[in-house]
Design a protein around this motif. Structure first.
Motif, PDB file in Angstrom:
ATOM      1  N   GLU A 136      61.865  78.112  12.878  1.00 30.72           N
ATOM      2  CA  GLU A 136      61.699  77.410  14.153  1.00 30.72           C
ATOM      3  C   GLU A 136      60.727  76.240  14.025  1.00 30.72           C
ATOM      4  OE1 GLU A 136      63.585  78.027  16.834  1.00 30.72           O
ATOM      5  OE2 GLU A 136      64.558  79.504  15.528  1.00 30.72           O
ATOM      6  N   HIS A 137      59.951  76.212  12.933  1.00 26.76           N
ATOM      7  CA  HIS A 137      58.963  75.152  12.751  1.00 26.76           C
ATOM      8  C   HIS A 137      59.636  73.832  12.423  1.00 26.76           C
ATOM      9  CE1 HIS A 137      55.530  77.809  13.020  1.00 26.76           C
ATOM     10  NE2 HIS A 137      56.164  78.649  12.221  1.00 26.76           N
ATOM     11  N   LYS A 138      58.989  72.762  12.782  1.00 27.08           N
ATOM     12  CA  LYS A 138      59.488  71.419  12.487  1.00 27.08           C
ATOM     13  C   LYS A 138      59.076  71.028  11.075  1.00 27.08           C
ATOM     14  CE  LYS A 138      61.130  70.778  16.601  1.00 27.08           C
ATOM     15  NZ  LYS A 138      62.405  71.426  16.701  1.00 27.08           N
ATOM     16  N   LEU A 139      59.842  70.097  10.495  1.00 23.72           N
ATOM     17  CA  LEU A 139      59.586  69.654   9.129  1.00 23.72           C
ATOM     18  C   LEU A 139      58.174  69.100   8.975  1.00 23.72           C
ATOM     19  CD1 LEU A 139      61.112  69.445   6.414  1.00 23.72           C
ATOM     20  CD2 LEU A 139      61.509  67.053   6.981  1.00 23.72           C
ATOM     21  N   TYR A 140      57.708  68.328   9.957  1.00 21.39           N
ATOM     22  CA  TYR A 140      56.371  67.724   9.833  1.00 21.39           C
ATOM     23  C   TYR A 140      55.269  68.783   9.766  1.00 21.39           C
ATOM     24  CZ  TYR A 140      55.575  68.271  14.885  1.00 21.39           C
ATOM     25  OH  TYR A 140      55.401  68.783  16.139  1.00 21.39           O
ATOM     26  N   ASN A 141      55.499  69.962  10.371  1.00 18.07           N
ATOM     27  CA  ASN A 141      54.524  71.047  10.261  1.00 18.07           C
ATOM     28  C   ASN A 141      54.363  71.474   8.803  1.00 18.07           C
ATOM     29  OD1 ASN A 141      55.944  72.316  13.232  1.00 18.07           O
ATOM     30  ND2 ASN A 141      53.872  71.487  13.111  1.00 18.07           N
ATOM     31  N   PHE A 142      55.486  71.591   8.098  1.00 12.55           N
ATOM     32  CA  PHE A 142      55.447  71.984   6.689  1.00 12.55           C
ATOM     33  C   PHE A 142      54.838  70.886   5.841  1.00 12.55           C
ATOM     34  CE2 PHE A 142      58.860  74.795   8.213  1.00 12.55           C
ATOM     35  CZ  PHE A 142      58.326  76.001   7.789  1.00 12.55           C
ATOM     36  N   SER A 143      55.193  69.649   6.154  1.00 17.70           N
ATOM     37  CA  SER A 143      54.666  68.517   5.404  1.00 17.70           C
ATOM     38  C   SER A 143      53.138  68.517   5.455  1.00 17.70           C
ATOM     39  CB  SER A 143      55.224  67.221   5.984  1.00 17.70           C
ATOM     40  OG  SER A 143      54.822  66.127   5.224  1.00 17.70           O
ATOM     41  N   GLU A 144      52.574  68.755   6.631  1.00 17.12           N
ATOM     42  CA  GLU A 144      51.117  68.796   6.791  1.00 17.12           C
ATOM     43  C   GLU A 144      50.514  70.041   6.155  1.00 17.12           C
ATOM     44  OE1 GLU A 144      50.524  68.584  11.014  1.00 17.12           O
ATOM     45  OE2 GLU A 144      51.261  66.523  11.124  1.00 17.12           O
ATOM     46  N   LYS A 145      51.112  71.198   6.449  1.00 16.62           N
ATOM     47  CA  LYS A 145      50.559  72.479   6.012  1.00 16.62           C
ATOM     48  C   LYS A 145      50.592  72.658   4.484  1.00 16.62           C
ATOM     49  CE  LYS A 145      51.287  77.443   6.655  1.00 16.62           C
ATOM     50  NZ  LYS A 145      52.080  78.487   7.284  1.00 16.62           N
ATOM     51  N   LEU A 146      51.632  72.139   3.841  1.00 13.59           N
ATOM     52  CA  LEU A 146      51.834  72.412   2.415  1.00 13.59           C
ATOM     53  C   LEU A 146      51.462  71.255   1.488  1.00 13.59           C
ATOM     54  CD1 LEU A 146      55.291  74.223   2.686  1.00 13.59           C
ATOM     55  CD2 LEU A 146      53.038  75.278   2.464  1.00 13.59           C
ATOM     56  N   SER A 147      50.988  70.154   2.045  1.00 17.18           N
ATOM     57  CA  SER A 147      50.726  68.971   1.214  1.00 17.18           C
ATOM     58  C   SER A 147      49.700  69.231   0.105  1.00 17.18           C
ATOM     59  CB  SER A 147      50.296  67.779   2.069  1.00 17.18           C
ATOM     60  OG  SER A 147      49.048  68.046   2.661  1.00 17.18           O
ATOM     61  N   GLY A 148      48.739  70.085   0.319  1.00 16.86           N
ATOM     62  CA  GLY A 148      47.748  70.390  -0.707  1.00 16.86           C
ATOM     63  C   GLY A 148      48.224  71.384  -1.743  1.00 16.86           C
ATOM     64  N   ASN A 149      49.437  71.907  -1.561  1.00 11.88           N
ATOM     65  CA  ASN A 149      49.976  72.936  -2.457  1.00 11.88           C
ATOM     66  C   ASN A 149      51.115  72.439  -3.342  1.00 11.88           C
ATOM     67  OD1 ASN A 149      48.414  75.306  -1.585  1.00 11.88           O
ATOM     68  ND2 ASN A 149      49.380  74.902   0.375  1.00 11.88           N
ATOM     69  N   GLY A 150      51.150  71.138  -3.603  1.00  9.44           N
ATOM     70  CA  GLY A 150      52.187  70.608  -4.483  1.00  9.44           C
ATOM     71  C   GLY A 150      53.480  70.244  -3.792  1.00  9.44           C
ATOM     72  N   PHE A 151      53.484  70.199  -2.465  1.00  8.36           N
ATOM     73  CA  PHE A 151      54.670  69.791  -1.723  1.00  8.36           C
ATOM     74  C   PHE A 151      54.501  68.342  -1.291  1.00  8.36           C
ATOM     75  CE2 PHE A 151      55.037  74.289  -1.580  1.00  8.36           C
ATOM     76  CZ  PHE A 151      56.372  74.583  -1.353  1.00  8.36           C
ATOM     77  N   VAL A 152      55.588  67.590  -1.339  1.00 15.50           N
ATOM     78  CA  VAL A 152      55.530  66.188  -0.937  1.00 15.50           C
ATOM     79  C   VAL A 152      56.814  65.832  -0.175  1.00 15.50           C
ATOM     80  CG1 VAL A 152      56.461  65.301  -3.122  1.00 15.50           C
ATOM     81  CG2 VAL A 152      55.002  63.856  -1.730  1.00 15.50           C
ATOM     82  N   GLN A 153      56.661  65.013   0.849  1.00 14.62           N
ATOM     83  CA  GLN A 153      57.826  64.571   1.608  1.00 14.62           C
ATOM     84  C   GLN A 153      58.558  63.515   0.787  1.00 14.62           C
ATOM     85  OE1 GLN A 153      57.223  64.425   5.686  1.00 14.62           O
ATOM     86  NE2 GLN A 153      59.354  63.923   6.095  1.00 14.62           N
ATOM     87  N   VAL A 154      59.880  63.702   0.588  1.00 14.95           N
ATOM     88  CA  VAL A 154      60.660  62.785  -0.239  1.00 14.95           C
ATOM     89  C   VAL A 154      61.682  61.972   0.556  1.00 14.95           C
ATOM     90  CG1 VAL A 154      60.341  64.114  -2.358  1.00 14.95           C
ATOM     91  CG2 VAL A 154      62.323  64.592  -0.909  1.00 14.95           C
ATOM     92  N   SER A 155      61.902  62.385   1.803  1.00 16.61           N
ATOM     93  CA  SER A 155      62.777  61.638   2.702  1.00 16.61           C
ATOM     94  C   SER A 155      62.443  62.070   4.123  1.00 16.61           C
ATOM     95  CB  SER A 155      64.252  61.912   2.394  1.00 16.61           C
ATOM     96  OG  SER A 155      64.601  63.229   2.761  1.00 16.61           O
ATOM     97  N   LYS A 156      63.066  61.412   5.068  1.00 19.19           N
ATOM     98  CA  LYS A 156      62.777  61.738   6.471  1.00 19.19           C
ATOM     99  C   LYS A 156      63.100  63.204   6.778  1.00 19.19           C
ATOM    100  CE  LYS A 156      64.922  60.174  10.308  1.00 19.19           C
ATOM    101  NZ  LYS A 156      65.694  59.212  11.073  1.00 19.19           N
ATOM    102  N   SER A 157      64.040  63.764   6.013  1.00 23.28           N
ATOM    103  CA  SER A 157      64.504  65.115   6.324  1.00 23.28           C
ATOM    104  C   SER A 157      64.188  66.164   5.264  1.00 23.28           C
ATOM    105  CB  SER A 157      66.017  65.081   6.555  1.00 23.28           C
ATOM    106  OG  SER A 157      66.657  64.663   5.372  1.00 23.28           O
TER     107      SER A 157
END
Length: 113
Positions: free
Chosen positions: A40-61
């Protein structure tokens, strides 16, 4: 950990098992090696929450776990294509290239020091 739904069941997902997280038609999906979970979470929530754990946004989706990245290659239209360790391919949009390069250089220097 994050939580996802598969066939009406809630699962606790270890973030290091996640290959990528994708938003399709206003729905967000978490992809692991063997399963796809809905969240149910939005993509931007994951982008913020996981950015310090080796996750990076690669496209709008799409948010990608760099640990699952096998290689990146240049495509003709100034986009790039990421191949994951399971052979799956994800398009990287030009807008996010600086972020990805920064994250990759951190990963590489982090491993050497």
């Amino acid at each position: 950990s994050v939580y996802g739904d598969d066939n009406g069941r809630q699962y606790k997902i270890n973030i290091y098992d996640i290959y990528y997280i994708e938003s399709v038609d206003k729905k967000t999906f978490i992809y692991t090696r063997d399963q796809v979970f809905r969240t149910e979470h939005k993509l931007y929530n994951f982008s913020e929450k996981l950015s310090g754990n080796g996750f990076v946004q690669v496209s709008k989706s799409c948010v990608l776990n760099l640990e699952m990245l096998q290689n990146i290659k240049q495509l003709v239209n100034s986009r790039m294509e990421a191949t994951l360790i399971n052979g799956e391919k994800i398009t990287i949009s030009r807008t996010y290239l600086p972020e990805i390069k920064k994250a990759l250089s951190k990963e590489m220097t982090g491993g050497l020091l």
